[in-house]
Each structure stands twice: as C-alpha cells, then as structure tokens.
Enzyme design. Sequence first.
Site, short mmCIF file in Angstrom:
data_model
loop_
_atom_site.label_atom_id
_atom_site.label_comp_id
_atom_site.label_asym_id
_atom_site.label_seq_id
_atom_site.Cartn_x
_atom_site.Cartn_y
_atom_site.Cartn_z
CD GLU A 110 0.98 -7.90 -24.20
OE1 GLU A 110 1.32 -8.15 -23.03
OE2 GLU A 110 1.29 -6.85 -24.80
CB CYS A 111 -5.12 -11.84 -27.99
SG CYS A 111 -3.85 -12.70 -28.93
NE ARG A 167 -8.27 -5.43 -33.98
CZ ARG A 167 -8.67 -4.16 -34.03
NH1 ARG A 167 -9.91 -3.88 -34.37
NH2 ARG A 167 -7.82 -3.18 -33.79
CB CYS A 223 -23.66 17.56 -38.39
SG CYS A 223 -25.11 17.63 -37.37
CE1 TYR A 265 -7.87 -1.91 -28.93
CE2 TYR A 265 -8.33 -3.93 -30.13
CZ TYR A 265 -7.55 -3.21 -29.25
OH TYR A 265 -6.44 -3.79 -28.69
C1 LIG Z 1 1.46 -3.73 -26.32
C2 LIG Z 1 0.15 -4.22 -26.83
N1 LIG Z 1 -0.23 -5.47 -26.51
C3 LIG Z 1 -1.42 -5.97 -26.93
C4 LIG Z 1 -2.27 -5.22 -27.70
C5 LIG Z 1 -3.56 -5.82 -28.15
O1 LIG Z 1 -3.60 -5.87 -29.52
P1 LIG Z 1 -4.78 -6.65 -30.28
O2 LIG Z 1 -6.06 -6.13 -29.74
O3 LIG Z 1 -4.55 -6.33 -31.70
O4 LIG Z 1 -4.61 -8.12 -29.97
C6 LIG Z 1 -1.91 -3.91 -28.07
C7 LIG Z 1 -2.79 -3.09 -28.90
O5 LIG Z 1 -2.54 -1.96 -29.23
C8 LIG Z 1 -0.66 -3.40 -27.62
O6 LIG Z 1 -0.26 -2.17 -27.95
#
Ligand SMILES: Cc1ncc(COP(=O)(O)O)c(C=O)c1O
Length: 400
Positions: free
Chosen positions: A272-273, A275, A345, A374
């Site tokens: 579950e990526c 970033r 500021c 993000y």
């Molecule tokens: C439980 C879980 N899964 C997936 C992600 C996604 O992480 P990333 O964007 O580093 O792949 C996060 C990010 O905080 C997370 O907390």
Amino acid sequence: MEFRISEVAATAARLQRDGDDPVCAYLYDLTALRRHVDRIVSSLPANCEMFYAVKANAERPLLAELAGRVHGFEVASGGEIAWVREQFPEAPLLFGGPGKLDSELQLALEQGVELIHVESLGELRRLARLLEQGDRRQPILLRMNLAPPSLPRTTLTMGGGPTPFGIDPAELPACLDLIASQPRLVLRGFHFHLVSHQLDAAAHLALLADYFAQLRAWQTEFGLACEEINVGGGIGINYREPQRQFDWDAFSSGLGELIEREGLQRLRVRFECGRYLTAPCGYYLMEVLDLKRNHGQWFAVCRGGTHHFRTPAAQGHSHPFVRLPGRAGGATVRNARISVVGQLCTPKDMLARDVEVDEIAVGDRLLFSLAGAYAWNISHQQFLRHPAPLVHYLDDTEAA
Ligand SMILES: Cc1ncc(COP(=O)(O)O)c(C=O)c1O
C-alpha cells in the site's frame, strides 16, 4: 521514473503569461503518472498486488488515473472512505490507520471495505461488538508492531519500538482468543508498515524476508492458515539526491526470487504505497518576486511558500528545483549561494537553503519536482490567508 521537464516547463510558461499576478501553481503530469504506475504494477510478481495509500494525495484526477491501474485503495479515515467511494463505488478498499471511530468502522462495514487493518486489541473488541449487531462477516488483518533484526532507521519509523502504531506481539494471543470467540471476525493474515522513506532496495527486501519469516513462525505457533500479508508502503523518494532513487527493478526481481525461494507463491502479498507512486508526477511552481542580500546571504523571495508546499520544511531538506528563465529584465544575481523562501512571516518558510545557482532573476520560475505526494494536502493552507495555488493537470491523451 520519467520527468517530462520540457512539457511541464511549457505549461509553466503559459500559466505565467496568462496570470495577472506572479505565478504559483501545482502541476501534475498524468501521462508520467500512468507510465510510472504501469511499470511498477506490471513488474510485481504474480502473487503481489499494489494498493494506493490515498493519504499521499487524494486529488480526483490522480485517483482517476490510479483506479484500474492499481488493485485498489488504502484509506485511513471515514473521510477517505467516503471520498473514494463517491468516485469509485466498486474499488477494493483496505481500511487502516490508528484511532478509528466506531462510526468509521460502521461506515467501513456499510461500504463493503474488503479488509480492516486492526490497530489494537481495543479496536478489535469494538469491531467485534459492532459485528454482533448485523449478520456480516468482516475479513481483517492484524497490524503488528514488530522489531525485526533488519528494521532500518529511516527518518520516519512507525514501529520496532514504542509507537502508537500496530499491536505489540505480546498481545497477539489475546487478539487470537477474541477472534476465535467471534466467528464474524475473519482473520486473513497480518499487516506490517514499519518505515517510510526507505531508499535502499536490498534493505527493504531484507525487511520483507523478516516479515515472511515471522508470518511462518506465527502460523506454526498458533496453528493459523494465513492467506495474506500486507507489507505496507514506505518506499521512499530521494529528495536530497534526486538522481539516486530506490532501485525498483532490483527490488521487484529480488522479491520474485525471495517468493520462489520461500515457496510463498500461494500467499497474497499486498503493498500500500503512497509517496513512491505519486510524488514523481507533481511539481510546485513559484515565481521569484524579489532578490535580496541580508547580512551576507542571498534570498529569493517567491510567490507561494510552505503554506502550499510544506514537504521540505516537514522533512528538513532543501527541495530540488530547476530554474526556468522568466520575464526578461528583472534584477539578476549570478554565481551565488541563495536560499529560496516564500511569502510567510516565519523563517521556517524555506524551501531550499543556501543552494548554488549560476543565475537567478526576478520573474524567473522555479519548478520544484517530486511534489506529488504529502505536499499540497499536508500544508497549513490558512496561515496568512494567501490564496491557494493554481492546480493544473498535464495529459497527453487530451491533446491527442
Ligand atoms: C499504514 C500505512 N500504510 C501506508 C502508508 C503509505 O506510506 P508511504 O507513502 O510512505 O508509501 C502509510 C503512511 O503513513 C501508513 O501509515
């Protein structure tokens, strides 16, 4: 990763020409996103699935590109469940994250979330109680907070020690007892998300090997037959050295070998990526408003700032950018070190600190890459009440 800088730069020039005020905008390259995600998903071993962590960036056009390319979406709040369901009523959803409300768990049940990733024994008890009121069985994974030998120290670690995330392995027997007493809770397997910002493919493979070993050990110890393991997200983006990114090809081929070596071809392995999927398609564009020297240091004061693009301040890095020469005739500085700041500021409103430039002029456009995750969604947009940036999507298929 593909960066179509000339296409993005042409759009940036048009946005500057069309505006009355100096420009500041987010640009998302949907064509590059499609190619990037297709390449990643198609290189995964057959038993692996890629979900997208919506929290990284939930802009509608990005989700529309991702739907059907990834296997589904990971959501972490009732708001994300509603947002994704409104657009994709049929998409497979995984519901994770800490601090779930009963109302959010109920929404997840009503919306047919495929799996709930349970974060604690207390949450498991609350879910069990909600399930007593209906006749639905709910598949779950238990999110575990492991401390495996291979756990790398990245700048963002969610496990391996005292953190609010996941279940302490010491509580696993109590969780399994509860699951055994409530037949509507269906345990499909385990979930691990211990790190973000992982840049080292070999280290990530070693971490996954430890997850697989732990899964096997628990299956033996507790007599479980797990169908699935979720290995989280966490694959990083190298903002400091953009030329040296995570070696996805080495990772995906190494993962195939690992799965074969361990005989895990029948186990469903889910990622579950966030970033890694969407950061490369996004750019933040600022126009230089002023160049000033202050106590011996040069500053480029630009339209916008960390209230739009908090990523560099949040991560403590100088964000990479390219300079696109802009309106001619502006004051110019050559061969200097300069800090790029925004309109707020606060001295924290800095996007790049003391970086070397050959030339920079008022009216130039600075294009910050790797800004698709993000970024806008984690920024403190209301501070000083400046307007929101323009948001523009590049898509080759529309031009065709
Ligand atoms: C439980 C879980 N899964 C997936 C992600 C996604 O992480 P990333 O964007 O580093 O792949 C996060 C990010 O905080 C997370 O907390």
